[in-house]
Design an enzyme around this catalytic site. Structure first.
Site, mmCIF file in Angstrom:
data_model
loop_
_atom_site.group_PDB
_atom_site.id
_atom_site.type_symbol
_atom_site.label_atom_id
_atom_site.label_comp_id
_atom_site.label_asym_id
_atom_site.label_seq_id
_atom_site.Cartn_x
_atom_site.Cartn_y
_atom_site.Cartn_z
ATOM 1 N N ASP A 247 0.847 -1.190 0.000
ATOM 2 C CA ASP A 247 0.000 0.000 0.000
ATOM 3 C C ASP A 247 0.889 1.248 0.000
ATOM 4 O OD1 ASP A 247 -2.388 1.576 0.335
ATOM 5 O OD2 ASP A 247 -1.843 1.779 2.446
ATOM 6 N N ASP A 438 -1.723 -0.694 6.016
ATOM 7 C CA ASP A 438 -1.953 -0.166 7.368
ATOM 8 C C ASP A 438 -3.388 0.269 7.621
ATOM 9 O OD1 ASP A 438 -2.012 2.256 5.851
ATOM 10 O OD2 ASP A 438 -1.446 3.365 7.658
ATOM 11 N N ASP A 442 -7.212 -2.035 3.854
ATOM 12 C CA ASP A 442 -6.209 -3.040 3.498
ATOM 13 C C ASP A 442 -6.481 -4.386 4.163
ATOM 14 O OD1 ASP A 442 -4.671 -1.241 1.968
ATOM 15 O OD2 ASP A 442 -3.716 -0.462 3.776
#
Length: 549
Positions: A247, A438, A442
């Site tokens: 990410d 995080d 996600d």
């Protein structure tokens, strides 16, 4: 099955031929081996056990002018907690008044105390290494960082690596070899004592001792660097990662805005001084960036007055008697009836400023790439990760800007949580996939990956729950170190197994040939067990080379 049957056969056969001393030595050595194994695993799990034992149970709650000592579970969101020197922070929260000095080494592996000021977040489980301070509870104890860590540790302690389960199957195979060799020695020599010697040397099997201790030591070593894995299966899986899906916000980047540029109609430092003084009155993340930028330029900030804030839009007030407002461009334009022309810059977010009722400038904010990201991503390539994909929900122009110059094989932007899952599932066809993220969005992709790694220090606890591992310190190079620890554990476990089995076969051959008596065989096997246990514990001292400067 393998261990216990060999032990039973060796003791039983020793009794049958009158070798009572040998049988007694086998019993003593077998129980001694089990004791050594328990000591080794206890040493390997020392850091995890320490985490469990130091869980905060009590807290000092302030109600008015009264201080009450209450169980940590009784704390509610919004309670003001007083933390004395040496006490553990009982729940997640923010600093209320004073500056705090916290020892977070048990959580993050960082040895130096961390300074936290008013409004900063603090994690449960950190120890107060300075003066008394007060904080506001933001989560109950059951949902705080430390509680989540404890749940992960408990799962890790119950786990078993695939290599350890494979060792269990090998033990049964080793049992067959042992029994065949023992009967062959008896039949060929006509001496049953030789068969007893073979069985005695084979008890206990170092194969079972070495593997679980090596992986338990590796889990403990990973925790020392701030990488908490849910079990030996996860640590072992790090060896063979084929694809990394990562990410952007809060993972590859710091996740907090920084002041990027100022387009000002006033002297730049004066504009910054005015808006930073005003922004002292708000907790907005961009406000913190402005205050820090002003302090970095040694600008003297003053206390704002008549402050009003429209959440999500902007803030207005007076600084040195001058009306000042800052916020979204649409908010400032509509509030003061003005037209603001501004060209967006890729990768930035703009905020407009009005001073004395007139347009005064535009501030540009950006999310900074983590230091050393290029070296860290190159490190993944060096460790054998074949593909790296940036997967973000952010705009495509921002994703292109952030990823420029980085060794990504693919950059995917404007993704939903479902689309991130699709990417992870598609990449699994090429080999094991690790997903690093995080945020709450996600969490599904973390659960879908072969290894889901959550940035847990300041990330969402909901992302940490389905993850296989949690990075407790905001440093991606610790993931590289975790891979090296995994490889070191595997190497040490294999060394211990091969050496243990090899020496056992040598001893069994000597016993079958009549060169080793049963009592001597038992003592020889115990030496082997001690050696493989000590070798497996070397995993506690693995020193990873891969790290960012």
């Amino acid at each position: 099955m393998g261990l216990d049957i060999v032990a039973l056969l060796s003791m039983g056969s020793a009794f049958a031929v009158g070798g009572y001393l040998a049988a007694g030595v086998v019993a003593l050595m077998y129980s001694g081996g089990q004791y050594l194994e328990s000591l080794g695993e206890g040493r390997a799990r020392h850091e995890m056990t320490a985490l469990l034992s130091r869980a905060p149970h009590q807290a000092i709650r302030r109600r008015g002018e009264q201080l009450q000592e209450v169980p940590a579970d009784a704390i509610e969101v919004g309670d003001i907690i007083v933390v004395r020197w040496g006490d553990l922070v009982p729940v997640d929260g923010i600093i209320y008044e004073e500056v705090a000095t916290l020892d977070e080494s048990a959580l993050t592996g960082e040895p130096l105390p961390a300074a936290r000021k008013k409004g900063d977040a603090v994690m449960s489980g950190a120890a107060n290494a300075g003066d008394l301070f007060s904080m506001v509870a933001m989560k109950p104890a059951s949902e705080s960082t430390y509680a989540g860590i404890l749940r992960l540790v408990e799962v890790a302690q119950r786990s078993e690596a695939p290599m350890a389960r494979l060792a269990d199957r090998y033990a049964a195979f080793f049992l067959i070899i042992t029994v065949v060799l023992a009967f062959a020695a008896w039949l060929l020599s006509g001496d049953p004592v030789r068969a007893v010697a073979v069985l005695v040397v084979a008890t206990p099997c170092s194969l079972i001792l070495a593997v679980p201790i090596a992986w338990a030591a590796g889990i403990s070593r990973a925790e020392q660097i701030g990488l908490l894995v849910k079990g030996a299966r996860v640590l072992e899986a790090l060896v063979n990662i084929h694809t990394l899906v990562i990410d952007k916000t809060g993972t590859l980047t710091e996740g907090t805005p920084t002041l990027h540029a100022i387009d000002s109609a006033l002297p730049e430092n004066e504009l910054l001084r005015l808006v930073a003084s005003l922004d002292q009155a708000t907790s907005h993340v961009a406000a913190k960036a402005l205050v820090e930028a002003a302090k970095a330029r040694n600008l003297k900030l003053v206390h704002p007055t008549n402050v009003t804030e429209t959440p999500g839009e902007g803030i207005a007030g007076e600084v040195d008697g001058r009306p000042v407002a800052i916020g979204a461009i649409a908010y400032i334009a509509s509030r003061f009836g003005m037209t603001i022309n501004h060209d967006d810059r890729p990768g930035t977010i703009a905020a407009a400023v009005a001073v004395d009722g007139a347009f005064a400038g535009v501030l540009l904010f950006s999310d900074k790439l983590r230091d050393g990201s290029d070296r860290i991503l190159a490190g993944f390539k060096r460790l054998g990760v074949a593909r790296m994909i940036l997967a973000t929900g952010d705009r495509s122009d921002v994703a292109r800007l952030i990823s420029s110059g980085l060794p990504f094989d693919e950059v995917r932007s404007e993704l939903s949580a479902e689309q991130k899952i699709d990417i992870v599932k598609a990449e699994k066809a090429g080999g094991p996939v690790m997903m690093i993220g995080d945020g709450i969005n996600d969490a599904p992709a973390l659960a879908a990956a072969d290894i889901g790694l959550a940035m847990g220090a300041h990330g969402s606890s909901r992302a940490a729950e389905p993850a296989d591992a949690v990075l407790l310190v905001e440093r991606l190079d610790r993931v590289l170190q975790g891979i090296e620890i995994s490889r070191g554990c595997r190497r040490i476990a294999i060394q211990s197994v091969l050496a243990g089995i090899g020496l056992s076969i040598v001893g069994m051959t000597a016993g079958a040939s009549g060169y080793l008596a049963p009592v001597q065989g038992a003592l020889f096997q115990e030496v082997i067990d001690v050696a493989v246990i000590l070798n497996a514990l070397r995993a506690l001292k693995i020193s990873p080379a891969e790290q960012a400067d």
